[in-house]
Design a protein around this motif. Structure first.
Motif, PDB file in Angstrom:
ATOM      1  N   TYR A  79      48.063  76.884 -31.423  1.00 44.27           N
ATOM      2  CA  TYR A  79      49.122  76.475 -32.367  1.00 44.27           C
ATOM      3  C   TYR A  79      49.608  75.251 -32.127  1.00 44.27           C
ATOM      4  O   TYR A  79      50.157  74.793 -31.443  1.00 44.27           O
ATOM      5  CB  TYR A  79      50.166  77.010 -32.678  1.00 44.27           C
ATOM      6  CG  TYR A  79      49.046  79.379 -33.173  1.00 44.27           C
ATOM      7  CD1 TYR A  79      49.183  80.132 -31.648  1.00 44.27           C
ATOM      8  CD2 TYR A  79      48.400  79.815 -34.451  1.00 44.27           C
ATOM      9  CE1 TYR A  79      48.850  81.044 -32.676  1.00 44.27           C
ATOM     10  CE2 TYR A  79      47.695  80.399 -34.777  1.00 44.27           C
ATOM     11  CZ  TYR A  79      47.749  81.950 -33.669  1.00 44.27           C
ATOM     12  OH  TYR A  79      47.862  82.521 -33.333  1.00 44.27           O
ATOM     13  N   LEU A  80      49.811  74.909 -33.624  1.00 43.78           N
ATOM     14  CA  LEU A  80      50.146  73.536 -33.565  1.00 43.78           C
ATOM     15  C   LEU A  80      51.711  73.461 -34.444  1.00 43.78           C
ATOM     16  O   LEU A  80      51.120  73.163 -35.914  1.00 43.78           O
ATOM     17  CB  LEU A  80      49.798  72.038 -34.052  1.00 43.78           C
ATOM     18  CG  LEU A  80      50.744  71.186 -33.303  1.00 43.78           C
ATOM     19  CD1 LEU A  80      51.659  70.893 -32.041  1.00 43.78           C
ATOM     20  CD2 LEU A  80      49.624  70.044 -33.556  1.00 43.78           C
ATOM     21  N   GLN A  81      52.559  74.155 -34.376  1.00 41.69           N
ATOM     22  CA  GLN A  81      53.679  74.060 -35.562  1.00 41.69           C
ATOM     23  C   GLN A  81      54.675  72.690 -35.594  1.00 41.69           C
ATOM     24  O   GLN A  81      54.754  71.822 -34.905  1.00 41.69           O
ATOM     25  CB  GLN A  81      54.589  74.722 -35.373  1.00 41.69           C
ATOM     26  CG  GLN A  81      55.550  75.167 -35.849  1.00 41.69           C
ATOM     27  CD  GLN A  81      55.575  75.620 -37.368  1.00 41.69           C
ATOM     28  OE1 GLN A  81      54.744  76.222 -37.549  1.00 41.69           O
ATOM     29  NE2 GLN A  81      56.305  74.636 -38.327  1.00 41.69           N
ATOM     30  N   MET A  82      53.763  71.899 -36.898  1.00 43.32           N
ATOM     31  CA  MET A  82      54.821  70.937 -37.196  1.00 43.32           C
ATOM     32  C   MET A  82      56.174  70.840 -38.276  1.00 43.32           C
ATOM     33  O   MET A  82      55.230  71.375 -38.971  1.00 43.32           O
ATOM     34  CB  MET A  82      53.604  70.104 -37.686  1.00 43.32           C
ATOM     35  CG  MET A  82      52.579  69.659 -36.477  1.00 43.32           C
ATOM     36  SD  MET A  82      50.632  68.532 -36.974  1.00 43.32           S
ATOM     37  CE  MET A  82      50.455  69.604 -38.891  1.00 43.32           C
ATOM     38  N   ASN A  83      57.017  70.318 -38.072  1.00 44.42           N
ATOM     39  CA  ASN A  83      58.162  70.007 -38.932  1.00 44.42           C
ATOM     40  C   ASN A  83      58.271  68.504 -38.699  1.00 44.42           C
ATOM     41  O   ASN A  83      58.163  67.570 -38.318  1.00 44.42           O
ATOM     42  CB  ASN A  83      58.622  70.886 -38.224  1.00 44.42           C
ATOM     43  CG  ASN A  83      58.746  72.206 -37.727  1.00 44.42           C
ATOM     44  OD1 ASN A  83      58.142  73.382 -38.984  1.00 44.42           O
ATOM     45  ND2 ASN A  83      59.636  73.239 -37.063  1.00 44.42           N
ATOM     46  N   SER A  84      59.050  68.350 -39.394  1.00 48.20           N
ATOM     47  CA  SER A  84      59.447  67.109 -40.293  1.00 48.20           C
ATOM     48  C   SER A  84      58.733  66.145 -40.005  1.00 48.20           C
ATOM     49  O   SER A  84      58.518  64.611 -39.543  1.00 48.20           O
ATOM     50  CB  SER A  84      60.785  66.790 -39.171  1.00 48.20           C
ATOM     51  OG  SER A  84      61.954  67.729 -39.370  1.00 48.20           O
ATOM     52  N   LEU A  85      57.317  66.338 -40.935  1.00 46.55           N
ATOM     53  CA  LEU A  85      56.850  65.772 -41.287  1.00 46.55           C
ATOM     54  C   LEU A  85      56.629  64.204 -41.441  1.00 46.55           C
ATOM     55  O   LEU A  85      57.327  64.093 -42.937  1.00 46.55           O
ATOM     56  CB  LEU A  85      55.050  66.418 -41.832  1.00 46.55           C
ATOM     57  CG  LEU A  85      54.619  67.192 -41.077  1.00 46.55           C
ATOM     58  CD1 LEU A  85      53.902  67.887 -41.418  1.00 46.55           C
ATOM     59  CD2 LEU A  85      53.591  66.834 -39.643  1.00 46.55           C
ATOM     60  N   ASN A  86      55.506  63.386 -41.438  1.00 41.63           N
ATOM     61  CA  ASN A  86      56.576  62.192 -42.391  1.00 41.63           C
ATOM     62  C   ASN A  86      54.555  61.244 -41.838  1.00 41.63           C
ATOM     63  O   ASN A  86      53.528  61.645 -41.675  1.00 41.63           O
ATOM     64  CB  ASN A  86      57.454  60.596 -41.109  1.00 41.63           C
ATOM     65  CG  ASN A  86      56.842  60.814 -40.138  1.00 41.63           C
ATOM     66  OD1 ASN A  86      56.094  59.981 -39.864  1.00 41.63           O
ATOM     67  ND2 ASN A  86      57.569  60.830 -39.352  1.00 41.63           N
ATOM     68  N   ALA A  87      54.470  60.197 -43.149  1.00 46.30           N
ATOM     69  CA  ALA A  87      53.450  59.669 -43.507  1.00 46.30           C
ATOM     70  C   ALA A  87      52.442  59.315 -42.401  1.00 46.30           C
ATOM     71  O   ALA A  87      51.163  58.990 -42.766  1.00 46.30           O
ATOM     72  CB  ALA A  87      53.683  58.953 -44.753  1.00 46.30           C
ATOM     73  N   GLU A  88      53.183  59.164 -41.110  1.00 46.87           N
ATOM     74  CA  GLU A  88      52.735  58.497 -39.804  1.00 46.87           C
ATOM     75  C   GLU A  88      52.088  58.994 -39.153  1.00 46.87           C
ATOM     76  O   GLU A  88      50.818  59.087 -38.037  1.00 46.87           O
ATOM     77  CB  GLU A  88      54.102  57.590 -38.924  1.00 46.87           C
ATOM     78  CG  GLU A  88      54.638  56.598 -39.139  1.00 46.87           C
ATOM     79  CD  GLU A  88      55.296  56.503 -40.620  1.00 46.87           C
ATOM     80  OE1 GLU A  88      54.856  55.724 -41.140  1.00 46.87           O
ATOM     81  OE2 GLU A  88      56.295  57.257 -40.580  1.00 46.87           O
ATOM     82  N   ASP A  89      52.201  60.666 -39.782  1.00 47.00           N
ATOM     83  CA  ASP A  89      51.299  61.585 -38.860  1.00 47.00           C
ATOM     84  C   ASP A  89      50.420  62.209 -39.938  1.00 47.00           C
ATOM     85  O   ASP A  89      49.342  63.210 -39.328  1.00 47.00           O
ATOM     86  CB  ASP A  89      52.483  63.067 -39.245  1.00 47.00           C
ATOM     87  CG  ASP A  89      53.429  62.790 -38.217  1.00 47.00           C
ATOM     88  OD1 ASP A  89      54.903  63.397 -38.682  1.00 47.00           O
ATOM     89  OD2 ASP A  89      53.364  63.023 -37.780  1.00 47.00           O
TER      90      ASP A  89
END
Length: 119
Positions: A79-89
């Motif tokens: 898994y990859l939990q991704m938080n606080s995503l931004n446009a650069e992601d």
């Protein structure tokens, strides 16, 4: 052979979260590391995070403190939990597995899952 199937991508607003999954199947013996990579249009594919068979993790500086890599050995899933995503992601995220067979090392890739961060 190892088959990797990613899921969980999609469209999310800035500041939001997503959890990616990578289901592994096939000959999973001797996989010594797995990881997540990403590739944005016009960019090279880059490492996001990795996890070894022993559970050691490594993160790219640009995701430290925001993303968490984990695995469920019973489900053969990473898994990859991704938080606080931004446009650069925004990118296509790929699952990767490395295994040894005798004196050879092989790398396997999934088909990728699109993550788009936009309002």
């Amino acid at each position: 052979q190892v088959q990797l199937v990613e899921s969980g991508g999609g469209l999310v607003q800035p500041g939001g979260s997503l959890r990616l999954s990578c289901a592994a199947s096939g000959s999973l013996f001797n996989i010594y590391a797995m990881g997540w990579y990403r590739q944005a249009p016009g960019n090279l594919r880059e490492l996001v995070a990795s996890i070894t068979r022993g559970g050691n993790t490594n993160y790219a500086d640009f995701v430290k403190g925001r993303f968490t890599i984990s695995r469920d050995n019973a489900k053969n899933t990473m898994y990859l939990q991704m938080n606080s995503l931004n446009a650069e992601d925004t990118a296509v995220y790929y699952c990767n597995a490395k295994k040894t067979e005798g004196s050879w090392s092989y790398t396997y890739w999934g088909q990728g899952t699109q993550v788009t961060v936009s309002s």
